[in-house]
Design a protein around this motif. Sequence first.
Motif, PDB file in Angstrom:
ATOM      1  N   GLY A   1      36.235  11.329  80.568  1.00  0.00           N
ATOM      2  CA  GLY A   1      36.762  12.674  80.365  1.00  0.00           C
ATOM      3  C   GLY A   1      37.020  13.025  78.917  1.00  0.00           C
ATOM      4  O   GLY A   1      37.389  14.155  78.607  1.00  0.00           O
ATOM      5  N   PHE A   2      36.847  12.073  78.009  1.00  0.00           N
ATOM      6  CA  PHE A   2      37.048  12.337  76.590  1.00  0.00           C
ATOM      7  C   PHE A   2      35.853  11.812  75.807  1.00  0.00           C
ATOM      8  O   PHE A   2      35.032  11.045  76.331  1.00  0.00           O
ATOM      9  CB  PHE A   2      38.350  11.700  76.088  1.00  0.00           C
ATOM     10  N   GLU A   3      35.771  12.231  74.566  1.00  0.00           N
ATOM     11  CA  GLU A   3      34.644  11.858  73.717  1.00  0.00           C
ATOM     12  C   GLU A   3      35.126  11.557  72.310  1.00  0.00           C
ATOM     13  O   GLU A   3      36.208  11.994  71.899  1.00  0.00           O
ATOM     14  CB  GLU A   3      33.614  12.983  73.670  1.00  0.00           C
ATOM     15  N   LEU A   4      34.326  10.798  71.580  1.00  0.00           N
ATOM     16  CA  LEU A   4      34.577  10.583  70.161  1.00  0.00           C
ATOM     17  C   LEU A   4      33.829  11.672  69.401  1.00  0.00           C
ATOM     18  O   LEU A   4      32.619  11.806  69.531  1.00  0.00           O
ATOM     19  CB  LEU A   4      34.089   9.195  69.729  1.00  0.00           C
ATOM     20  N   LYS A   5      34.560  12.445  68.630  1.00  0.00           N
ATOM     21  CA  LYS A   5      33.970  13.574  67.913  1.00  0.00           C
ATOM     22  C   LYS A   5      34.130  13.375  66.417  1.00  0.00           C
ATOM     23  O   LYS A   5      35.229  13.066  65.938  1.00  0.00           O
ATOM     24  CB  LYS A   5      34.661  14.879  68.328  1.00  0.00           C
ATOM     25  N   LYS A   6      33.047  13.529  65.670  1.00  0.00           N
ATOM     26  CA  LYS A   6      33.118  13.483  64.217  1.00  0.00           C
ATOM     27  C   LYS A   6      33.258  14.894  63.680  1.00  0.00           C
ATOM     28  O   LYS A   6      32.455  15.777  63.994  1.00  0.00           O
ATOM     29  CB  LYS A   6      31.861  12.820  63.629  1.00  0.00           C
TER      30      LYS A   6
ATOM     31  N   TYR B   1      37.028  11.080  62.356  1.00  0.00           N
ATOM     32  CA  TYR B   1      36.757  10.949  63.785  1.00  0.00           C
ATOM     33  C   TYR B   1      38.026  11.210  64.585  1.00  0.00           C
ATOM     34  O   TYR B   1      39.129  10.914  64.140  1.00  0.00           O
ATOM     35  CB  TYR B   1      36.260   9.535  64.110  1.00  0.00           C
ATOM     36  N   ARG B   2      37.845  11.750  65.798  1.00  0.00           N
ATOM     37  CA  ARG B   2      38.977  11.889  66.698  1.00  0.00           C
ATOM     38  C   ARG B   2      38.499  11.764  68.138  1.00  0.00           C
ATOM     39  O   ARG B   2      37.331  12.018  68.449  1.00  0.00           O
ATOM     40  CB  ARG B   2      39.688  13.225  66.489  1.00  0.00           C
ATOM     41  N   LEU B   3      39.422  11.356  69.005  1.00  0.00           N
ATOM     42  CA  LEU B   3      39.162  11.323  70.440  1.00  0.00           C
ATOM     43  C   LEU B   3      39.710  12.614  71.028  1.00  0.00           C
ATOM     44  O   LEU B   3      40.858  12.970  70.790  1.00  0.00           O
ATOM     45  CB  LEU B   3      39.831  10.105  71.080  1.00  0.00           C
ATOM     46  N   GLN B   4      38.891  13.325  71.792  1.00  0.00           N
ATOM     47  CA  GLN B   4      39.316  14.601  72.337  1.00  0.00           C
ATOM     48  C   GLN B   4      38.753  14.811  73.739  1.00  0.00           C
ATOM     49  O   GLN B   4      37.757  14.203  74.117  1.00  0.00           O
ATOM     50  CB  GLN B   4      38.864  15.748  71.429  1.00  0.00           C
ATOM     51  N   VAL B   5      39.431  15.667  74.493  1.00  0.00           N
ATOM     52  CA  VAL B   5      38.993  15.999  75.836  1.00  0.00           C
ATOM     53  C   VAL B   5      37.644  16.705  75.772  1.00  0.00           C
ATOM     54  O   VAL B   5      37.412  17.562  74.911  1.00  0.00           O
ATOM     55  CB  VAL B   5      40.041  16.911  76.528  1.00  0.00           C
ATOM     56  N   ARG B   6      36.750  16.341  76.670  1.00  0.00           N
ATOM     57  CA  ARG B   6      35.455  17.026  76.707  1.00  0.00           C
ATOM     58  C   ARG B   6      35.654  18.483  77.115  1.00  0.00           C
ATOM     59  O   ARG B   6      36.526  18.808  77.928  1.00  0.00           O
ATOM     60  CB  ARG B   6      34.523  16.333  77.693  1.00  0.00           C
ATOM     61  N   GLU B   7      34.822  19.330  76.535  1.00  0.00           N
ATOM     62  CA  GLU B   7      34.969  20.772  76.736  1.00  0.00           C
ATOM     63  C   GLU B   7      34.966  21.151  78.211  1.00  0.00           C
ATOM     64  O   GLU B   7      35.730  22.027  78.633  1.00  0.00           O
ATOM     65  CB  GLU B   7      33.847  21.502  75.998  1.00  0.00           C
ATOM     66  N   GLU B   8      34.132  20.494  79.011  1.00  0.00           N
ATOM     67  CA  GLU B   8      34.020  20.900  80.410  1.00  0.00           C
ATOM     68  C   GLU B   8      35.267  20.620  81.230  1.00  0.00           C
ATOM     69  O   GLU B   8      35.448  21.166  82.324  1.00  0.00           O
ATOM     70  CB  GLU B   8      32.802  20.219  81.067  1.00  0.00           C
TER      71      GLU B   8
END
Length: 224
Positions: free
Chosen positions: A59-64, A69-76
């Motif tokens: 349900g989360f992703e690593l986003k640059k 970098y940060r871990l955040q909830v996926r948009e969907e």
Amino acid sequence: MNEENLRRIQAITEAALLAAGKPLNLDQLRELFDEHERPARQVMEHVMCQLAAACDGRGFELKKVASGYRLQVREEYAPWVGRLFEERPQRYSRALLETLALIAYRQPITRGEIEEIRGVTVSSNIVRTLLEREWVRVVGHRDVPGRPAMYATTRQFLDYFNLTGLDQLPPLSEVRDLEEIGREIEKNMQAEIEFEAGGPAPEPDDVAGDDAGDADSADHQTLH
């Protein structure tokens, strides 16, 4: 470096990103380790790739972003996660979005230049809101009478809109007018607003950072 050490570094990195509440760059992550065990930058890049792959199907992703970098909830999944929060998302006026878009595309730019393009006065509330959100900053003063301040976007602007650089903004050739630029920026901010404030973000209107002197009903000029 053996696989066990790599897994340990990955676990520490994941924990740090979860706890930080803000993006962390590779150097900041490396500083978490004592000097004698500090991983090389190349090792950290490999660890970030592994961590990104480990987030697949979750349900989360690593986003640059610009700051790291940060871990955040996926948009969907933002609509469901947003129900945890009672506070409604901040609504931003079309005038504010257009002003922000002009700064992003034409920076550095003065308030007078923004007004000349938009054809209406830029509300002081809009400028104050953008400065308070740390989406824009004063980068200098135009060498003309009055020495007006020149505005440009910040690293926080890039982070907020999930961008690593301004080159990720849609090309002007793909954007017909200021209203469409505003919609493009608004689209990029939907997931972030829903996650941090709760619930689907409403349509923009004359609420935040706007006033009667900066009506959205004014004719909008096309960017060239």
